[in-house]
Every structure is written in C-alpha cells, then in structure tokens.
Design an enzyme around this catalytic site. Structure first.
Site, PDB file in Angstrom:
ATOM      1  N   HIS A  31     -10.475  -3.620   8.694  1.00  0.00           N
ATOM      2  CA  HIS A  31     -10.107  -3.437   7.284  1.00  0.00           C
ATOM      3  C   HIS A  31     -10.476  -4.631   6.413  1.00  0.00           C
ATOM      4  O   HIS A  31     -10.625  -4.480   5.198  1.00  0.00           O
ATOM      5  CB  HIS A  31      -8.589  -3.256   7.152  1.00  0.00           C
ATOM      6  CG  HIS A  31      -8.113  -1.846   7.294  1.00  0.00           C
ATOM      7  ND1 HIS A  31      -8.732  -0.789   6.691  1.00  0.00           N
ATOM      8  CD2 HIS A  31      -7.042  -1.329   7.951  1.00  0.00           C
ATOM      9  CE1 HIS A  31      -8.059   0.334   6.975  1.00  0.00           C
ATOM     10  NE2 HIS A  31      -7.043   0.029   7.746  1.00  0.00           N
ATOM     11  N   GLU A  79      -6.917  -3.604  12.032  1.00  0.00           N
ATOM     12  CA  GLU A  79      -6.641  -4.374  10.814  1.00  0.00           C
ATOM     13  C   GLU A  79      -7.780  -5.336  10.498  1.00  0.00           C
ATOM     14  O   GLU A  79      -8.062  -5.618   9.342  1.00  0.00           O
ATOM     15  CB  GLU A  79      -5.317  -5.134  10.948  1.00  0.00           C
ATOM     16  CG  GLU A  79      -4.100  -4.242  11.236  1.00  0.00           C
ATOM     17  CD  GLU A  79      -3.952  -3.073  10.286  1.00  0.00           C
ATOM     18  OE1 GLU A  79      -4.299  -3.207   9.094  1.00  0.00           O
ATOM     19  OE2 GLU A  79      -3.503  -1.993  10.741  1.00  0.00           O
ATOM     20  N   GLU A  98       0.840  -1.204   0.000  1.00  0.00           N
ATOM     21  CA  GLU A  98       0.000   0.000   0.000  1.00  0.00           C
ATOM     22  C   GLU A  98       0.872   1.251   0.000  1.00  0.00           C
ATOM     23  O   GLU A  98       1.856   1.284   0.737  1.00  0.00           O
ATOM     24  CB  GLU A  98      -0.928   0.029   1.223  1.00  0.00           C
ATOM     25  CG  GLU A  98      -2.015   1.078   1.043  1.00  0.00           C
ATOM     26  CD  GLU A  98      -3.003   1.149   2.222  1.00  0.00           C
ATOM     27  OE1 GLU A  98      -2.721   0.589   3.285  1.00  0.00           O
ATOM     28  OE2 GLU A  98      -4.029   1.787   2.044  1.00  0.00           O
ATOM     29  N   GLY A 121       2.729   0.719  11.086  1.00  0.00           N
ATOM     30  CA  GLY A 121       2.454  -0.065  12.286  1.00  0.00           C
ATOM     31  C   GLY A 121       2.018  -1.477  11.929  1.00  0.00           C
ATOM     32  O   GLY A 121       2.498  -2.456  12.486  1.00  0.00           O
ATOM     33  N   ALA A 122       1.100  -1.564  10.969  1.00  0.00           N
ATOM     34  CA  ALA A 122       0.561  -2.857  10.551  1.00  0.00           C
ATOM     35  C   ALA A 122      -0.059  -2.681   9.168  1.00  0.00           C
ATOM     36  O   ALA A 122      -0.239  -1.556   8.721  1.00  0.00           O
ATOM     37  CB  ALA A 122      -0.499  -3.336  11.544  1.00  0.00           C
ATOM     38  N   MET A 123      -0.361  -3.803   8.498  1.00  0.00           N
ATOM     39  CA  MET A 123      -0.953  -3.726   7.159  1.00  0.00           C
ATOM     40  C   MET A 123      -1.970  -4.841   6.985  1.00  0.00           C
ATOM     41  O   MET A 123      -1.703  -5.998   7.275  1.00  0.00           O
ATOM     42  CB  MET A 123       0.165  -3.820   6.105  1.00  0.00           C
ATOM     43  CG  MET A 123      -0.335  -3.844   4.670  1.00  0.00           C
ATOM     44  SD  MET A 123      -1.172  -2.290   4.199  1.00  0.00           S
ATOM     45  CE  MET A 123      -2.325  -2.910   2.963  1.00  0.00           C
ATOM     46  N   ASN A 161      -3.257  -6.694   4.662  1.00  0.00           N
ATOM     47  CA  ASN A 161      -3.316  -7.669   3.555  1.00  0.00           C
ATOM     48  C   ASN A 161      -4.378  -8.727   3.860  1.00  0.00           C
ATOM     49  O   ASN A 161      -4.380  -9.298   4.941  1.00  0.00           O
ATOM     50  CB  ASN A 161      -1.967  -8.380   3.404  1.00  0.00           C
ATOM     51  CG  ASN A 161      -0.796  -7.421   3.447  1.00  0.00           C
ATOM     52  OD1 ASN A 161      -0.716  -6.519   2.643  1.00  0.00           O
ATOM     53  ND2 ASN A 161       0.089  -7.593   4.425  1.00  0.00           N
ATOM     54  N   GLU A 217      -9.648   4.068   6.406  1.00  0.00           N
ATOM     55  CA  GLU A 217      -8.912   4.354   7.631  1.00  0.00           C
ATOM     56  C   GLU A 217      -9.783   4.931   8.756  1.00  0.00           C
ATOM     57  O   GLU A 217      -9.520   4.676   9.923  1.00  0.00           O
ATOM     58  CB  GLU A 217      -7.726   5.285   7.327  1.00  0.00           C
ATOM     59  CG  GLU A 217      -6.698   4.671   6.382  1.00  0.00           C
ATOM     60  CD  GLU A 217      -6.165   3.315   6.840  1.00  0.00           C
ATOM     61  OE1 GLU A 217      -6.342   2.962   8.014  1.00  0.00           O
ATOM     62  OE2 GLU A 217      -5.602   2.598   5.994  1.00  0.00           O
TER      63      GLU A 217
HETATM   64 ZN   LIG Z   1      -5.472   1.175   8.551  1.00  0.00          ZN
END
Ligand SMILES: [Zn+2]
Length: 832
Positions: free
Chosen positions: A294, A291, A122, A254-256, A258, A313
């Site tokens: 998301h 996450e 991203e 921080g984090a993703m 996927n 977000e």
């Molecule tokens: Zn996010």
C-alpha cells in the site's frame, strides 16, 4: 462554482489522556481557481469555536456554519477571494471509543487499565480529528505537531524533527513534513510506546506497548524485507527516512497503511514464541506485506475516487502473498491464496446480491463485510488471472509504468489498463472491463462433440438466474492422450459459445489449467470427469487442479446442477490425497454440507469426512514434528477439529488428552495444535474447561492466545455453557474481538441453531458493535442459523430494513445465502 483545493495543512493538537479530549488548531492553505465567498470542508464531531482567514498577514475571524448532516464546516469569507488563501480553525474534540477518528485504545499495567490515543481515518474519519477536504483526490502536504506529557511518546507519519520542553511537564513534538498525500493516510498516536529499530538507509521501527517489543523482532525483520522487495519490484524508492510498524490493542480492522506509520492489531504484528502457530506467523508476514504494498498502491498513487478503491486493495492482497512467496517459497502461499482468497471471492460473488469490483462511488463507499470479499479477494484473483495471461515480465513493466506516471497523484482503473496494455500489446482494456465493471463471474460449460470441445459461458449463481452477461475469458486447457502424452492450448473466449478442435485422440481435458482463471468449469461429459478423477488419484494433476476439480463440482452441488451424492462419490479419487490445498477445501466443503444437511444425511457426510481425515492424520501424524512441511502444520490444526465433530475416537482421545495436560499445567502443548486442542477440550469438556478458558483469557498477555481462547469458547457442546459464552461475549470480551466467538458459534453444529434467538434477544447491544463487526455478526449467524426458520428470519429483516438503513447490503446477501442453503437442504437429500 470555483474549485478549491488544499495545498498544505499545519496541524497542532493537544490530546488530554485524562479527560479524553483534545484541543486542535489547523491551518490550511488552499488554492481557489476563481473568486470564492465561502469555503466548505469536512468536519465531524468537532466543536469548532473559531474560524479565520489570513488577510494582509493577519488571521481575521470569519463567520462559520457547522452542518452535521453534511459533515461540513462552511467558512464565510469577508469578500470574494481567489488564488492562495490561508485559513485557520480552532476547535476541541473528544477522544472516542469508536475505533474510528481519534480514539482510545486500552492496555494493562499490573492489572490496571490505561489508555493510549491513536487514529484510524480510512475512509472518511480524518474529519473527526481536524477540519479537512476529506477525499483521496484532495492531496496535500502535512506538518504535524503535538503537545504531550513528557513521559509519553508521540508518533506521526514523519520522523520527529524537534522536541521542546514546555511548562507543567509538557513537551511540544514536531514532525517532518509528509509527502503530498490523501487525508485518510495521516496518523497521530500518543502513549508510552516502546521501540525496537532496524537502522538502514531507511529507519524501520517497531512500536508496541511497554514490555511487548520483545515479541517484535520477527515482524520488524519481515518489515525490512518487504520494504526491500517493494522498492526493487516497483522500481521506486520509499520516499521518507523512517517507517514505523505499530501494534495497537483496540483496532477494528486488521491493519492500516498510514504512510510511514502503519498500524496493526497486536496478533498481526507481534510473534509469541511457543504460542504463535505457523498459520499465525504466516498471517503476520502476509499482513505486513499487504500494508507495505500500500505504501505504493494507495499512498504514492491513490484512487481518484473511492469507487477505485480496488486499485489499493486488490494489489495489496496480491502482493501480500507475492512478497511472502518470494521470501518463503516453501510455505506454498499461492496455494493458500486459492483457498483463502479466490474461494472466498467465488462464494461471495455467487450471489445475485453482489457488486462489481469497481463499486459505484459516493461520499461513503465503505470497506465492509459485503464489499471486502469483492474488492480485496476477487480483485486480487483477477490480477492473478491477468498476470497469467500477459506474463510476469509484462505485468511488472506495466505496474512500474503506472506507478511512475501517477506518483503523488491519483489514478482510475483505465490508467492501469493503459499501462498493462502498453506493456503487453494485448487487449487488456476490453478484457478487464468485463471483469471489473460488471458483477458476478461465469461458469464455462464444456461438452465434447466428437473431435471438438464446445464451450458455453453464462453467469454462475447458487440460485437460478436469467442474467445475459458475457466475459472475455482466458481459457487454458491441458489435454491428456492415451499414450501418456500431454499438451496444452490457450485461447481467449470472446463470445457466448466457442469451439476448439481437439481430434479423436484426447482421452481427458482439464480446463482452467492451474486455476488461474476466475471462473467455474462444469464438465457436461461424466466420462471426462472420471478420467480426470483417475489423474487426481495418480497425482498427475497439480494440487491447484486437484483443488479446482472438486471445488467447482461442489459449487455445482450448491447451485443444484450436480448431486451431492455424486460429489461424495467423486471424493473417492482423493482417498490418498495429502496436499494442503485440495484437502483444506474438501474438509471445508464437507463441513458446509454437514451443517446444511440433516439427520441421516449428516451421518453419511460425517462418516466420509471421518475416514478421509483419519487416513490423512495417520499419514501426517497427530503430533507436529520438527521440519515438517509448513502447510502440513496448518492443515493439521484445521482438520483435527473436523475429525472431532465427526466423532473420530482417535482425534478426540488425542486432543482431550492434550487438553488435560494444559488444564493441569503439566506440559506445554505445541503452538501448531493449540487452537484445535483448546477447541476439542471445550467440545468434550464441561464447566471445568469453561472456567479454565475464562481464567486464561483474563491472565494472558498474548493476543494470539486470546484468539485461540475465543475460538475455543465458541466450540462448546453443552447448551448451558453455550449460553454462558453468549453472555460473556456481551459482558466481558473487548469490543475489538466480540465478533470472533460469534463467528465460531455460528458454525458450531451444537450452537448454530441458538444464535438467532441470541441475536434477536440482544439486538440493542449487538447493534452497538463497530459497524464492520455488526455486519460480520449478521453474515455469520443468518446463513446457517436461519435454517429451519426461514420465514421468521425474512420477516424480521423485512421489518428491520423498513425502519433502518444499517447493514442493508449484508442483510440482503446473508438472506440470499440462507435461501441457497435452504434450497440445497431440500434438493440434495441423500437418504430418503
Ligand atoms: Zn489494504
């Protein structure tokens, strides 16, 4: 021009973890809605050596062009083709060190450095791993396979469906096909991952480096809970049979999220008993929840353009708190939402140099230090405002409808408004447009005119402005009567001015009840402010309202609309305050004033801060206790540091004593005060403390411990030690963490004045930081470190921006913050 859309990718990758290269072959099935002679897609830093198109069942080589400027690969077809077209591209690439695209992350085995290879795509870095249509609206399905060493493990979005032994100790691993999704959500990882699992209808696994999964149980359990909450709330099942939570050492963000393979910084997933503090524990839950949200907001329904990134977000931010609040109501996370999210948004959005939540789209709209507080924090706060306005049930019904309508597809803001408007029968489109499409936020000035209240709205900024903007503001007011009766009324403010009849009996009124609205309130009648002050000390008002009253007043101080001395006097009503939310805010406002003001003014602020904090510490105790309130533990660790800076003997003695026991390895220090003890140890310690911190940094295996150590390293008082730390940051601290001690030094009263010279003197090295981290460095150093040298800093950046495009937005808003601080220093002198 005909539209070409991808339908399916088949990606074959062979990463080489010794040479740090990879061989790739990607087949892409596209659909062209008319005849095309050329197909253009994204590709960056890939050495493409063959492009082919399938004609009558066989792939035939085609001429192609690589355009690095446009990050494009253009394939010329032998003839005009339409309908379904199958392409194939062969290429090689590099496993880079940029924490973007396909990159390497370090880990240690017996003191030796080793590497794994992982991806972070991203917003626009999938093109660094395979040629693709790299825009979220270009959704497709993906089949992935990787050739890896037999003793390693490969992870991707789908579950492993086949493993075949190959020659030379290699293995071919095939993954299950993904749902239809955007390219930025693909994940590829290769390394000696170890797993712990939670079997269920959906398999949830936690993956980490060898020896680290024993710290994973806490995160794994909360991962399962978040998944269950999400499925129930959104009313849509998670669509894959497995979900991985993966801890990765070198990680820029921080984090993703996927899809099915969520990646985290180690300290945001792994829990180290005895070291991880309550704040750290809560942060792990909040990030996992973010996450998880998301997987629906972003993955199932994606933004139709990056301009709508807030749809991802804001919701993830909001549910990041909402899910944690559901499972741990005693943690009071909605109070922390106000201090950690809404207040961050207010400060960022109080500048002329701000942007609307719906940021203008383009090829590379990015999440950065300038945009993140707006699209995450302000967006999340606006959702809280709209939920309070239409009610929890309508909000939930609207979201369910929105997700169902656009699943496996993309959406824009208006799709969300439509769904919420339908569910609530309220004018949501009109209301939300005013908050999402224009920058800034209002201050509502309230004046009592006999039996009525007169409200006026204007845009709030720290520096004077001439903006003529208006918002649709949900106004909630609580009235207090002389006989102790209370009452409240809600209304929608649609014009610049509004009036509400209140009669003569009302003795006080609190506007923006429970602080659900994203606006400031400025009371024009000081007697009302005083009457509310009494309700603060009697604790008649809720912690959120006690927070809002003083915090809005401090914002007026920063804007030059109220006196700092009046703010300090108003704090007398908080002499016996012990709730987390008002106290964390008061101590941080005082600390800001302390850093901005000079000389004797500082002394007055320090003395007030000292007495407030000492009083509070007496009440809650210096030492953490079993079963104490969660927010008490968090607050203590924050305010101990402030008490030490303000010269509290008791706090200094307590923490220095504890630090000595750490230094001599005598007794463990409680994880909930470890950070402040280490910081105060550095503040009062000499080279012995410095040496100890460095050694511990090299030997610890815990990222939580590293965070504490780096924070402590930013807390020295001694000039020579500050210089050693500045050098250590550039020479030794891993790239992922360099911005952390820089941030701490920039708000350390003994170091902040030395940060500007360090930045200028090491510019070339600092510019090599990850772009997001480089921006954070500027945003931390300039607003306080630039005080007293405003002309020099402005001139420097004027020249810098004439030559480079780097970090432009962040430079501009940091200079404006500096100007606002500088103005406050001039306007608010207490002792003349
Ligand atoms: Zn996010």
């Amino acid at each position: 021009m005909s539209d070409v859309n991808p339908i399916h990718y088949f990606i074959h990758l062979e990463p080489d973890l010794e040479e740090f290269t990879f061989k790739g072959s990607t087949e892409i099935s596209v659909r062209a809605d008319g005849p095309v002679k050329e197909i253009s897609m994204n590709s960056l830093d890939l050495a493409v050596w063959k492009a082919m198109v399938k004609i009558e069942g066989d792939f035939k080589a085609c001429p192609f062009l690589v355009d690095p400027g446009k990050e494009a690969l253009r394939i010329m077809l032998p003839e005009g083709m339409g309908g379904n077209i199958d392409l194939k591209v062969d290429y090689v690439g590099r496993i880079n060190d940029r924490m973007a695209g396909f990159y390497r992350s370090r880990y240690q085995v017996n003191g030796q450095e080793r590497f794994i290879a992982v991806t972070q795509f991203e917003e626009s870095d999938a093109r660094r791993a395979f040629p693709c249509f790299d825009h979220p609206i270009k959704k497709a399905t993906f089949d992935v396979e990787m050739v890896i060493d037999k003793d390693l493990v490969a992870i991707s979005n789908g579950a492993v469906i086949e493993e075949t032994s190959l020659e030379h100790g290699k293995e071919l691993v095939k993954f299950e096909r993904t749902p239809k999704m955007s390219t930025y959500l693909l994940f590829l990882g290769v390394g000696p991952f170890e797993f712990i699992e939670d079997q269920g209808e959906i398999l949830v696994r936690l993956a980490a480096m060898p020896g680290m999964t024993r710290y994973g149980t806490f995160g794994l359990e909360f991962g399962r809970k978040s998944l269950e909450f999400s499925e129930a709330y959104y009313g849509i099942k998670y669509p894959m049979p497995k979900l991985d939570l993966i801890a990765i050492a070198d990680f820029a963000a921080g984090a993703m999220e996927n899809w099915g393979a969520i990646t985290f910084r180690e300290n945001l997933l792994l829990h180290h008993p005895g070291i991880t503090s309550k704040a750290g524990e809560e942060r792990i839950c909040e990030v996992i929840a973010h996450e998880m949200a998301h997987q629906w907001f972003g993955n199932l329904v994606s933004p139709s353009d990056w301009k709508y990134l807030w749809l991802n977000e804001s919701f993830a931010t909001y549910f990041g708190y909402g899910i944690v609040a559901h499972y741990y109501p005693e943690w009071e996370v909605w109070d922390q939402f106000l201090s950690g999210t809404t207040d961050v948004a207010f400060i960022r959005d109080s500048l002329h140099e701000t942007l609307s939540i719906e940021i203008p789209g383009g090829e590379h709209v990015v999440i950065n230090a300038s945009t993140a507080p707006i699209i995450y924090s302000k967006g999340g706060s606006i959702l809280r405002q709209v939920e309070a306005y239409i009610g929890q049930e309508s909000f939930k019904a609207g979201l369910r409808h929105y997700l169902k309508q656009h699943e496996y597809d993309c959406a824009s803001s208006h799709h969300l408004w439509g769904a919420l408007e339908e569910a609530s029968s309220q004018p949501i489109t009109k209301l939300m447009k005013s908050w999402v499409e224009q920058p800034g936020h209002p201050v509502v000035e309230v004046k009592r005119e006999g039996g009525r209240l007169h409200f006026t709205q204007r845009r709030f900024t720290f520096l004077p402005n001439e903006f003529k903007q208006q918002w649709l503001i949900p106004i909630n007011i609580e009235f207090f009567y002389g006989n102790g009766k209370r009452d409240h009324v809600s209304s929608l403010m649609e014009e610049r001015d509004a009036y509400i009849e209140i009669g003569e009996e009302v003795v006080a009124y609190k506007v923006n009840l429970e602080q659900t609205g994203f606006y400031r309130v400025s009371y024009q009648n000081s007697e009302n402010l005083d009457a509310l002050g009494s309700k603060v000390s009697e604790k008649v008002l809720s912690p959120a309202d006690r927070w809002g009253l003083q915090n809005d007043l401090y914002a007026m101080v920063r804007a030059g609309k109220a006196n700092l001395s009046d703010y300090l006097d108003f704090l007398a009503y908080y002499a016996h305050e012990d709730a987390y939310l008002p106290m964390t805010s008061i101590t941080s406002n005082l600390y800001h004033a302390y850093l901005v003001m000079e000389g004797e003014d500082r002394e007055r602020i320090a003395s007030l801060g000292r007495s407030l904090i000492e009083g509070l510490l007496e009440k809650i105790g210096y030492e953490p206790t079993e079963n104490e309130r969660h927010t008490v533990s968090i607050l203590r660790d924050q305010i101990l540091w402030h008490a030490a800076v303000y010269g509290s003997d008791r706090a200094l003695a307590f923490a220095s004593d504890k630090f000595q026991t750490l230094l001599h390895g005598e007794k463990a220090v409680h994880g909930d005060i470890m950070k402040s003890v280490m910081r105060i140890g550095a503040l009062t310690g000499a080279s012995e403390a410095h040496q100890w911190l460095q050694e511990r940094f090299q030997s610890t295996g815990s990222e939580h411990d590293r965070m504490n150590i780096l924070t402590a390293m930013g807390s020295f008082k001694d000039r020579a030690l500050i210089e050693k730390v500045q050098k250590y940051i550039l020479d030794t601290v891993p790239a992922r963490n360099q911005f952390i001690p820089v941030g701490v030094l920039s708000s350390n009263p003994y170091a902040c004045a030395h940060m500007w010279e360090w930045y200028k003197g090491n510019l070339e090295k600092i510019e090599q930081f990850h772009p997001m981290h480089y921006e954070r460095v500027i945003a931390s150093i300039v607003p306080i470190g630039g005080l007293g040298r405003e002309c020099e800093v402005n001139a420097f950046f004027e020249e810098y921006m004439s030559k480079k495009d780097k970090a432009r937005d962040v430079i501009k808003f940091s200079l404006e913050k500096l100007e606002a601080n500088s103005r406050m220093r001039g306007l608010q002198r207490l002792v003349i």
